[in-house]
Enzyme design. Structure first.
Site, PDB file in Angstrom:
ATOM      1  N   ASP A  28      37.551  41.684  40.739  1.00  0.00           N
ATOM      2  CA  ASP A  28      37.996  43.052  41.005  1.00  0.00           C
ATOM      3  C   ASP A  28      37.228  43.563  42.226  1.00  0.00           C
ATOM      4  O   ASP A  28      36.138  43.069  42.516  1.00  0.00           O
ATOM      5  CB  ASP A  28      37.685  43.912  39.768  1.00  0.00           C
ATOM      6  CG  ASP A  28      38.533  45.167  39.729  1.00  0.00           C
ATOM      7  OD1 ASP A  28      39.455  45.296  40.551  1.00  0.00           O
ATOM      8  OD2 ASP A  28      38.271  46.018  38.863  1.00  0.00           O
ATOM      9  N   LYS A  64      46.640  45.881  38.156  1.00  0.00           N
ATOM     10  CA  LYS A  64      46.198  44.659  38.837  1.00  0.00           C
ATOM     11  C   LYS A  64      45.526  43.698  37.833  1.00  0.00           C
ATOM     12  O   LYS A  64      45.872  42.524  37.765  1.00  0.00           O
ATOM     13  CB  LYS A  64      45.216  45.011  39.980  1.00  0.00           C
ATOM     14  CG  LYS A  64      45.871  45.872  41.068  1.00  0.00           C
ATOM     15  CD  LYS A  64      44.940  46.167  42.215  1.00  0.00           C
ATOM     16  CE  LYS A  64      43.815  47.120  41.878  1.00  0.00           C
ATOM     17  NZ  LYS A  64      44.265  48.459  41.421  1.00  0.00           N
ATOM     18  N   THR A  65      44.574  44.243  37.046  1.00  0.00           N
ATOM     19  CA  THR A  65      43.898  43.401  36.049  1.00  0.00           C
ATOM     20  C   THR A  65      44.907  42.896  35.027  1.00  0.00           C
ATOM     21  O   THR A  65      44.888  41.727  34.621  1.00  0.00           O
ATOM     22  CB  THR A  65      42.808  44.220  35.321  1.00  0.00           C
ATOM     23  OG1 THR A  65      42.065  44.934  36.307  1.00  0.00           O
ATOM     24  CG2 THR A  65      41.888  43.343  34.517  1.00  0.00           C
ATOM     25  N   ARG A  70      47.610  53.946  33.878  1.00  0.00           N
ATOM     26  CA  ARG A  70      46.355  54.298  33.206  1.00  0.00           C
ATOM     27  C   ARG A  70      46.326  55.798  32.906  1.00  0.00           C
ATOM     28  O   ARG A  70      45.913  56.223  31.827  1.00  0.00           O
ATOM     29  CB  ARG A  70      45.146  53.912  34.067  1.00  0.00           C
ATOM     30  CG  ARG A  70      43.829  54.422  33.482  1.00  0.00           C
ATOM     31  CD  ARG A  70      42.600  53.923  34.210  1.00  0.00           C
ATOM     32  NE  ARG A  70      42.441  52.498  34.050  1.00  0.00           N
ATOM     33  CZ  ARG A  70      42.153  51.646  35.037  1.00  0.00           C
ATOM     34  NH1 ARG A  70      42.001  52.110  36.261  1.00  0.00           N
ATOM     35  NH2 ARG A  70      42.028  50.370  34.803  1.00  0.00           N
ATOM     36  N   THR A  77      41.617  47.856  46.042  1.00  0.00           N
ATOM     37  CA  THR A  77      42.255  49.138  46.317  1.00  0.00           C
ATOM     38  C   THR A  77      42.312  49.362  47.831  1.00  0.00           C
ATOM     39  O   THR A  77      42.960  50.286  48.290  1.00  0.00           O
ATOM     40  CB  THR A  77      41.441  50.283  45.687  1.00  0.00           C
ATOM     41  OG1 THR A  77      40.063  50.107  46.036  1.00  0.00           O
ATOM     42  CG2 THR A  77      41.566  50.286  44.181  1.00  0.00           C
TER      43      THR A  77
END
Ligand code: ADP
Length: 344
Positions: A110, A65-66, A218, A159
């Site tokens: 975020d 997302k980032t 990640r 999320t």
């Protein structure tokens, strides 16, 4: 405690993620539908010399997302200011950040669902009309003062899209959802990361790491580094399929990519609730895992892979989970294809 599979970023990850983060849409692997859509919106906005409409990106942690927000900032060649809903405690915190934005900049929030109500309400006019409303003086003499802001784009990441209030959600003109990556997509990410970090890796080794990464870039990048450590000390050679297998077993990440927490959660529901249904509070109490960890990190993947089923009365362990844990499934244990519904 082995946290190799936690999708949340550790301090160690953050340093490396900077180096590994894709900078353009072309480098961004997977999520093709979302990327196609966003490329089109970016081109259209650029054509009109306007900032992009406010964008909401939802999906489990570690899916990019980032990264996507940074890719968009790169495409517009504008600055991106990054904050988090948990850091914005007071309206003043938000006002301070907003006043520093320049025309077209991207303001990335975020965990946007974690903003408190006063901060959230202060954000509404900033998103809608590019203004900030302040109350001057308290009591009967109070009057409202309006300060203009340059046109900019708010990108919210979450999320838990279901936890966003309706008014906040409505203010995002574009709403996209990221889904777990396929093993092939993750293998591409692992291969590229290995090249950048100078880690000799064979294709089959990269695929093995990918398969056990819970569909999450990640985690794939983190496991690659852990497997590298193992390979350097025990083998002094490239990461082959065999080395990856051995290292991942040693890290206690099983063939399905599940770790002790996944297995523990399923086992506890089986032992304490006869396989369910169990509500969130019950699952947290039985497993001693935090509710947020269960909902944000553990459960989405187990549901998507069909180990846990969501029912109106709670979560139920599926036949696939019993089989995976090598336990005998009771008569009538259900199985399904898995469904990912994060809207709860
Ligand atoms: P989120 O914000 O969803 O938690 P991030 O954007 O921080 O996730 O992604 C975590 C890391 O995973 C990034 O630093 C990057 O290295 C990698 N990554 C994420 N998405 C992709 C992608 N589509 N292609 C390649 N690498 C990715």
């Amino acid at each position: 405690m082995n946290d190799a599979l936690s999708a949340r970023a550790s301090a160690d990850d953050l340093v490396l993620e900077k180096a590994l983060r894709p900078k353009t849409f072309d480098e961004y692997v997977g999520q093709t539908r979302v990327v196609d859509q966003l490329k089109l919106y970016v081109d259209a906005a650029k054509g009109r010399s306007q900032p992009l409409d406010h964008l909401l990106i939802s999906g489990p942690p570690g899916l990019g997302k980032t990264t996507l927000a940074q890719v968009i900032a790169g495409a517009f060649e504008v600055n991106i200011k990054i904050t988090s809903g948990t850091l914005l405690e007071r309206k003043g915190d938000l006002a301070g950040l907003l006043t520093n934005l320049k025309r077209g900049d991207i303001f990335f929030i975020d965990e946007v669902h974690r903003m408190n109500r006063p901060v959230e309400e202060f954000l509404y006019p900033a998103m809608e009309d590019f203004v900030m409303d302040f109350l001057q003086e308290e009591g009967p003499g109070a009057r409202s003062v309006r300060l203009p802001l340059p046109p900019m784009t708010v990108i919210g990441a979450t999320t838990r899209p279901g936890m966003l209030s309706a008014p906040l959600r409505d203010r995002f003109g574009i709403d996209v959802h990221l889904t777990f990556y396929t093993p092939d997509e993750l293998a591409e990410i692992v291969t590229r990361s290995a090249e950048r970090l100078g880690i000799p890796t064979e294709a089959a080794g990269a695929l093995e790491v990918a398969k056990r990464s819970r569909g999450t870039p990640r985690i794939a990048n983190r496991l690659l580094r852990r497997v590298r450590d193992f390979a350097e000390v025990r083998h002094q050679g490239a990461i082959s399929q065999g080395v990856a297998d051995e290292a991942l077993d040693w890290l206690d990440v099983d063939r399905a990519g599940l770790d002790w927490r996944d297995r523990h959660l399923m086992q506890e529901i089986i032992e304490k609730y006869d396989g369910g249904p169990a509500g969130l509070t019950a699952m947290a109490a039985a497993s001693s895992l935090e509710q947020d960890t269960i909902t944000d990190v553990i459960e989405p993947f187990l549901v998507q892979e069909g180990y846990l089923l969501r029912t109106p009365r709670g979560r139920v362990v599926s036949k696939k989970a019993y089989d995976h844990l090598e336990l005998k499934a009771p008569e009538g244990a259900q199985s399904n294809q898995g469904n990912l519904d994060l809207s709860e």
